[in-house]
Design an enzyme around this catalytic site. Sequence first.
Site, PDB file in Angstrom:
ATOM      1  CB  CYS A  75       9.601   8.379  -0.413  1.00 27.31           C
ATOM      2  SG  CYS A  75       7.879   8.077  -0.004  1.00 27.31           S
ATOM      3  CG  HIS A 107      10.609   5.637  -2.998  1.00 26.39           C
ATOM      4  ND1 HIS A 107      10.338   4.880  -1.883  1.00 26.39           N
ATOM      5  CD2 HIS A 107       9.477   6.362  -3.252  1.00 26.39           C
ATOM      6  CE1 HIS A 107       9.116   5.146  -1.474  1.00 26.39           C
ATOM      7  NE2 HIS A 107       8.566   6.031  -2.280  1.00 26.39           N
ATOM      8  CG  ASN A 167       5.532   4.253  -0.975  1.00 26.92           C
ATOM      9  OD1 ASN A 167       6.516   4.161  -0.245  1.00 26.92           O
ATOM     10  ND2 ASN A 167       5.183   5.385  -1.561  1.00 26.92           N
TER      11      ASN A 167
END
Length: 337
Positions: free
Chosen positions: A121, A262, A292
Amino acid sequence: MRRTSRCAGRPVYIRSLATYVPPRLLTNADLEKLVDTTDEWILQRTGIRERHIVDPGVATSDLAKEAALEAIRRAGLTPDDIGVIVVGTVTPDMLFPSTACLVQHKIGAHRAWGFDISAACSAFTYALTAGSQLVAAGCHEHALVIGADVMSSIIDYKDRATCVLFGDGAGAVVVSAAAAGEPCLIDFEHEIDGGGGPALCMPAGGSLRPPSHETIDQGLHYVKQDGQAVFKFAVRKTEEIARRIMERNHISADDLDLFVSHQANRRIIMSASEKLGIDPSKVVINIERFGNTTAATIPLALNDAMNEGRLKKGDLVLLCSVGAGFTVGSVLLRWGI
Ligand code: UT7
């Protein structure tokens, strides 16, 4: 004497941005039919309503290609102008060749070299740093930086703890040298903590556990996560890395125009930004529509902020990320588009 910023060389800026998500939607209602979950649980615990996922046969390089070609077009350039391609991804089309090679071929960037970055990520913040520093050093005039993932390819749609979280998508930016006095990238601050590896990983498919009937039977080719451990680490480290880069650059939360973290969980972003004292109006949260998407969340969030008129040329922007590894990243910049 220690310089204030880690950025070296000439000033560089994000010259263009484009994103791409596959058209197919996977909603919370769809997931209710696959696993023992509810729309209410997913929305309350994560902030996600829906995510986009690819059709079979569509790979990370395909999503990356769409975002890349549009980013190059918006930069007023052609693929031949690109000197280096840096792709952040944890779902490469295959272990090798790199996704950068596949993208280079698909977009016809005949003069570029490139490589992949594996930072989960944090891949976009890391890829942006790597690509931009190659331009800053004068090695290239234009870098193509991509964050792209097809998370649906490594998700177990029988595991409710992970399958509700992730989506597929891509974002690309072109980084070029900035004219004197124009907005530019200001600084970056990254760290890794390999001790956190087991908390979020895909255990099999690499050299440690090559794919076998046994690894497949045990589902070791899927994402495994200790959600609570990652959650706590993400809140703590987002705050810590943000404080560190702001302090080094002598800026406060009030100086920021936009905070783009993020997008792993709405509660992580809210909690970290509250601890940092960042006004909610400056915090971008678009996890509701995309889930995500790992390396793609930050460009997707920047793109939404631009489209909503929340991000303008000259704005002071802080990007932060925490991901598997653990990886922790931050980039401070003045928006140049
Ligand atoms: O981007 C990479 C980094 N990743 C992250 O940052 C993710 C960080 N972690 C998280 O976002 C959260 O930990 C999750 C969203 C993954 C989980 O939320 P949580 O509030 O930490 O839930 P939990 O794991 O503590 O589980 C609470 C309960 C459990 O049931 P019991 O044991 O209390 O009966 C779970 O079994 O919720 C249950 N649960 C679910 N229930 C309905 C877990 N997943 C689901 C689900 N639907 N999808």
